[in-house]
Write an enzyme that holds these catalytic residues in place. Structure first.
Site, PDB file in Angstrom:
ATOM      1  N   LYS A 141      -4.205  -6.316   3.062  1.00  0.00           N
ATOM      2  CA  LYS A 141      -4.754  -5.802   2.386  1.00  0.00           C
ATOM      3  C   LYS A 141      -5.741  -5.569   1.745  1.00  0.00           C
ATOM      4  O   LYS A 141      -6.391  -4.502   1.339  1.00  0.00           O
ATOM      5  CB  LYS A 141      -3.321  -5.776   1.095  1.00  0.00           C
ATOM      6  CG  LYS A 141      -2.841  -5.023   0.141  1.00  0.00           C
ATOM      7  CD  LYS A 141      -3.220  -3.775   0.598  1.00  0.00           C
ATOM      8  CE  LYS A 141      -2.597  -2.179  -0.544  1.00  0.00           C
ATOM      9  NZ  LYS A 141      -3.657  -2.452  -1.716  1.00  0.00           N
ATOM     10  N   SER A 159       0.713  -1.265   0.199  1.00  0.00           N
ATOM     11  CA  SER A 159      -0.156   0.038  -0.072  1.00  0.00           C
ATOM     12  C   SER A 159       0.639   1.439   0.180  1.00  0.00           C
ATOM     13  O   SER A 159       1.998   1.362   0.353  1.00  0.00           O
ATOM     14  CB  SER A 159      -0.836  -0.102   1.274  1.00  0.00           C
ATOM     15  OG  SER A 159      -1.459   1.150   1.167  1.00  0.00           O
ATOM     16  N   HIS A 184      -7.881  -3.594   4.953  1.00  0.00           N
ATOM     17  CA  HIS A 184      -6.405  -1.882   5.147  1.00  0.00           C
ATOM     18  C   HIS A 184      -7.795  -1.078   3.466  1.00  0.00           C
ATOM     19  O   HIS A 184      -7.865  -0.449   4.074  1.00  0.00           O
ATOM     20  CB  HIS A 184      -5.714  -2.338   4.512  1.00  0.00           C
ATOM     21  CG  HIS A 184      -4.650  -0.867   3.749  1.00  0.00           C
ATOM     22  ND1 HIS A 184      -4.795  -0.334   3.081  1.00  0.00           N
ATOM     23  CD2 HIS A 184      -3.766  -0.055   4.925  1.00  0.00           C
ATOM     24  CE1 HIS A 184      -4.264   0.890   2.821  1.00  0.00           C
ATOM     25  NE2 HIS A 184      -3.992   1.363   3.585  1.00  0.00           N
ATOM     26  N   ASN A 185      -7.468  -1.310   2.439  1.00  0.00           N
ATOM     27  CA  ASN A 185      -8.643  -0.855   1.586  1.00  0.00           C
ATOM     28  C   ASN A 185      -9.892  -0.649   1.794  1.00  0.00           C
ATOM     29  O   ASN A 185     -10.952   0.337   1.452  1.00  0.00           O
ATOM     30  CB  ASN A 185      -8.272  -1.681  -0.300  1.00  0.00           C
ATOM     31  CG  ASN A 185      -7.112  -1.320  -0.550  1.00  0.00           C
ATOM     32  OD1 ASN A 185      -5.894  -1.206   0.541  1.00  0.00           O
ATOM     33  ND2 ASN A 185      -6.861  -1.476  -1.871  1.00  0.00           N
ATOM     34  N   GLU A 188     -10.114   1.686   4.378  1.00  0.00           N
ATOM     35  CA  GLU A 188      -9.359   3.375   3.785  1.00  0.00           C
ATOM     36  C   GLU A 188     -10.748   3.934   2.750  1.00  0.00           C
ATOM     37  O   GLU A 188     -11.623   5.417   3.132  1.00  0.00           O
ATOM     38  CB  GLU A 188      -8.162   2.832   2.507  1.00  0.00           C
ATOM     39  CG  GLU A 188      -8.565   4.341   1.781  1.00  0.00           C
ATOM     40  CD  GLU A 188      -6.935   3.148   0.458  1.00  0.00           C
ATOM     41  OE1 GLU A 188      -6.347   2.656   0.536  1.00  0.00           O
ATOM     42  OE2 GLU A 188      -7.770   3.921  -1.196  1.00  0.00           O
TER      43      GLU A 188
HETATM   44  P1  NDP Z   1      -1.483  -1.898 -13.993  1.00  0.00           P
HETATM   45  O1  NDP Z   1      -2.326  -2.808 -13.371  1.00  0.00           O
HETATM   46  O2  NDP Z   1      -2.178  -1.184 -14.482  1.00  0.00           O
HETATM   47  O3  NDP Z   1      -1.131  -3.388 -14.662  1.00  0.00           O
HETATM   48  C1  NDP Z   1       0.240  -2.970 -15.763  1.00  0.00           C
HETATM   49  C2  NDP Z   1       0.637  -4.061 -15.670  1.00  0.00           C
HETATM   50  O4  NDP Z   1       0.507  -4.820 -16.267  1.00  0.00           O
HETATM   51  C3  NDP Z   1       1.450  -3.645 -17.282  1.00  0.00           C
HETATM   52  O5  NDP Z   1       3.021  -3.801 -17.097  1.00  0.00           O
HETATM   53  C4  NDP Z   1       1.565  -4.778 -18.330  1.00  0.00           C
HETATM   54  O6  NDP Z   1       2.089  -5.191 -19.068  1.00  0.00           O
HETATM   55  C5  NDP Z   1       0.246  -5.846 -16.904  1.00  0.00           C
HETATM   56  N1  NDP Z   1      -0.101  -6.804 -17.890  1.00  0.00           N
HETATM   57  C6  NDP Z   1      -1.459  -6.840 -17.871  1.00  0.00           C
HETATM   58  N2  NDP Z   1      -1.619  -7.887 -18.366  1.00  0.00           N
HETATM   59  C7  NDP Z   1      -0.834  -8.185 -18.865  1.00  0.00           C
HETATM   60  C8  NDP Z   1      -0.064 -10.328 -19.359  1.00  0.00           C
HETATM   61  N3  NDP Z   1      -1.613 -10.785 -19.505  1.00  0.00           N
HETATM   62  N4  NDP Z   1       0.650 -11.122 -19.384  1.00  0.00           N
HETATM   63  C9  NDP Z   1       1.155 -10.131 -19.031  1.00  0.00           C
HETATM   64  N5  NDP Z   1       1.622  -8.565 -18.079  1.00  0.00           N
HETATM   65  C10 NDP Z   1       0.425  -8.013 -18.475  1.00  0.00           C
HETATM   66  O7  NDP Z   1      -0.491  -1.242 -13.850  1.00  0.00           O
HETATM   67  P2  NDP Z   1       0.225  -1.105 -11.895  1.00  0.00           P
HETATM   68  O8  NDP Z   1       1.070  -0.947 -11.658  1.00  0.00           O
HETATM   69  O9  NDP Z   1      -1.672  -0.126 -11.380  1.00  0.00           O
HETATM   70  O10 NDP Z   1      -0.412  -2.124 -10.861  1.00  0.00           O
HETATM   71  C11 NDP Z   1      -0.119  -3.290 -10.538  1.00  0.00           C
HETATM   72  C12 NDP Z   1      -0.843  -3.827  -9.436  1.00  0.00           C
HETATM   73  O11 NDP Z   1      -0.179  -3.401  -8.617  1.00  0.00           O
HETATM   74  C13 NDP Z   1      -2.008  -4.354 -10.166  1.00  0.00           C
HETATM   75  O12 NDP Z   1      -2.657  -6.183  -9.870  1.00  0.00           O
HETATM   76  C14 NDP Z   1      -2.429  -3.627  -8.833  1.00  0.00           C
HETATM   77  O13 NDP Z   1      -3.600  -3.454  -8.559  1.00  0.00           O
HETATM   78  C15 NDP Z   1      -1.609  -2.997  -7.551  1.00  0.00           C
HETATM   79  N6  NDP Z   1      -1.870  -2.101  -6.746  1.00  0.00           N
HETATM   80  C16 NDP Z   1      -1.899  -0.718  -7.634  1.00  0.00           C
HETATM   81  C17 NDP Z   1      -1.610   0.084  -6.635  1.00  0.00           C
HETATM   82  C18 NDP Z   1      -1.881   1.917  -7.083  1.00  0.00           C
HETATM   83  O14 NDP Z   1      -1.295   2.481  -6.334  1.00  0.00           O
HETATM   84  N7  NDP Z   1      -1.866   1.950  -8.488  1.00  0.00           N
HETATM   85  C19 NDP Z   1      -1.335   0.077  -5.393  1.00  0.00           C
HETATM   86  C20 NDP Z   1      -1.151  -0.684  -5.416  1.00  0.00           C
HETATM   87  C21 NDP Z   1      -1.364  -2.679  -4.676  1.00  0.00           C
HETATM   88  P3  NDP Z   1       2.227  -4.264 -20.921  1.00  0.00           P
HETATM   89  O15 NDP Z   1       3.332  -3.267 -20.185  1.00  0.00           O
HETATM   90  O16 NDP Z   1       2.497  -5.261 -21.927  1.00  0.00           O
HETATM   91  O17 NDP Z   1       0.681  -4.008 -21.194  1.00  0.00           O
END
Ligand code: NDP
Length: 476
Positions: free
Chosen positions: A182, A128, A185-186, A189
């Site tokens: 987590k 988080s 936690h959300n 939030e």
């Molecule tokens: P996203 O959830 O937007 O995911 C995008 C990433 O996933 C890119 O690197 C993309 O690759 C990859 N991806 C998507 N589909 C596939 C697939 N089928 N195979 C391989 N790679 C894939 O990114 P975030 O950085 O926002 O979040 C990452 C994780 O962290 C998520 O699970 C999210 O829920 C969690 N999270 C996010 C927070 C936030 O504030 N954003 C906070 C805490 C946790 P490509 O570039 O090739 O498309």
């Protein structure tokens, strides 16, 4: 030279965690499904530490020292499953796969079981703090085999936030426990934000204060008992002006709250566990109501039935709202911790609530001064039946009780919705009540469905032949 850890999935979260790791001196292997993100990271931040660029998953795995540690930061759900499969096929027994996405804890339980059959250590970790936290120190909630935490822990602890020298990262328990906490936690939030929203709405509608005046109130509150990240940024959000119109930006934002699902998951789990997590549930439902645009439009001319005007003493009512916010927040946390204890018991996780409160003090979105009080409460009594019963919270809520009631009563007579303030107060009154109308519920259930009831004066289960004149009670 090999990498101590690899990160696959280099969108905002993954790339910031990779940079955080590299800045702490770790060599980090980088991988993303499409190479563009990997190269963008190297181009913009490649000088922040030692990175190893890889294109294929096989190269990525080959770049890791043994036991290999690979952190997955891809979209939660099917994408995470397919990346886990790909990695697992390339890894060897003893290697560690870490899922740092927002995965549903039941998925984590399933994945951990499948990986452990293959001799792999699977760690599902909550992270988080959003983008900024990932880069500068998040709160990290890893769940998985203790053996995996031995080698992984120091690394995660070093990149986490620290409060008073203590890392905001600890081993939560086995399999899905990290993602479960987590999730809650959300959920907390959600409740926190809803309560802040209700406080704002009351100042706006009951006291007709300007957005700037309300921003000032939140700024002041942030130097008192309510000191927290969310209260701090509320002041900033309210003070922001729209560049186009010059109006407070808040007045230009459509009043329909979105959600990605972790609040809903928390409430579903609360229902399954039978824990009244009402503060979080009200927050999830309030977002749903806000987004029911058609219904809201159609209902605009429903009668208001307002019974009273605004409170006359502004300062006093602002102080009342402060107390209501604090007390309702205690309820939301008390309920969230109840749910964590129930989940921990259900899945045999042995989660330590005090340790959890400790790692929520920094890095995460719900970080607050208040968390120190929760740490103290569980240190003094690890078996505390409810946070509301800890001496400090018992006192604090009792001191603000009149205010809390005035706020809910005023909102009700003025027709201002305060679902979270009101339901938290009802929860409090329900919890402390000597008798509840549940006796009538039991009578009705026995009447129409012979569901039986218990008596206050003797053990056993009883059924009554309702309406009969002679002795009608049957022990079942
Ligand atoms: P996203 O959830 O937007 O995911 C995008 C990433 O996933 C890119 O690197 C993309 O690759 C990859 N991806 C998507 N589909 C596939 C697939 N089928 N195979 C391989 N790679 C894939 O990114 P975030 O950085 O926002 O979040 C990452 C994780 O962290 C998520 O699970 C999210 O829920 C969690 N999270 C996010 C927070 C936030 O504030 N954003 C906070 C805490 C946790 P490509 O570039 O090739 O498309």
């Amino acid at each position: 030279n090999l990498a101590q850890i690899g990160v696959t999935g280099l969108a905002v979260m993954g790339s910031n965690l990779a940079r955080n790791l590299a800045r702490h001196g770790y060599t980090v292997a980088l991988h993303n499904r499409s190479i563009a993100k990997t190269d963008a990271l190297l181009e913009n931040h490649g000088d922040e530490g030692t990175f190893i660029r890889t294109e294929s998953m096989a190269d990525f795995v080959a770049a890791l020292e043994r036991p290999r540690r690979a952190l997955i930061m891809v979209k939660a759900g099917d994408a995470t499953d397919s990346v886990i499969e790909e990695l697992a096929d390339l890894m060897e027994p003893g290697d560690v796969i870490i899922d740092g996405g927002n995965s549903l804890y039941t998925d984590t339980i399933r994945r951990e079981a499948a990986m452990s059959k293959r001799g792999l250590n699977f760690v599902g970790t909550g992270i988080s703090g959003g983008e900024e936290g990932a880069l500068n120190g998040p709160s990290i909630m890893p769940g998985g085999p203790a053996e995996a935490y031995e080698s992984l822990g120091p690394l995660l602890e070093s990149i986490s936030a620290h409060v008073d020298g203590t890392p905001c990262c600890t081993h939560i328990g086995p399999n899905g426990s990290g993602h479960f906490v987590k999730m809650v936690h959300n959920g907390i939030e959600y409740a926190d934000m809803q309560l802040i929203g209700e406080a704002y709405d009351l100042m706006r509608k009951a006291l007709t204060m300007s957005t700037d005046e309300i921003a000032d109130v939140f700024r002041q509150w942030n130097s008192g008992d309510l000191e927290s990240y969310l209260v701090e940024i509320t002041a900033e959000v309210l003070a922001q002006k729209d560049a186009e119109t010059g109006k407070p930006l808040i007045d230009v934002i459509v009043d329909e709250a979105g959600q990605k699902g972790t609040g809903r998951w928390t409430v579903k789990s609360a229902l399954d566990l039978g824990i009244p997590t009402t503060g979080i549930a009200e927050a999830v439902f309030a977002r749903a109501l806000s987004s029911s645009r058609d219904q809201r439009t159609a209902a605009r001319d429903l009668a208001s039935g307002k019974l009273a005007g605004a409170p006359t003493d502004r300062d006093r009512f602002v102080a009342d709202i402060n107390a209501a916010l604090y007390a309702s927040k205690v309820v939301a946390y008390a309920q969230g911790f109840d749910q964590i204890r129930a989940g921990s018991a259900e899945y045999d996780w042995n989660v330590d609530p005090g340790a959890l409160a400790t790692i929520w003090r920094g890095g995460c979105i719900i970080r607050a001064k208040f968390l120190n009080r929760i740490v103290d409460a569980y240190r003094d009594d690890p078996d505390l039946p409810s946070l509301l019963l800890a001496p400090y919270f018992r006192e604090a809520v009792s001191a603000g009780l009149d205010s809390w009631r005035r706020v809910v009563a005023t909102a009700s007579t003025m027709g201002i919705p305060v679902p979270a303030f009101a339901s938290s107060l009802s929860y409090y009154d329900g919890l402390r009540a000597e008798r509840l109308p549940a006796a009538l519920t039991q009578g009705l259930r026995d009447f129409f469905g012979a569901h039986t009831y218990k008596r206050v004066d003797k053990p056993g289960s009883f059924h009554t032949l309702w309406g009969e004149q002679t002795r009608t009670e049957v022990e079942v």
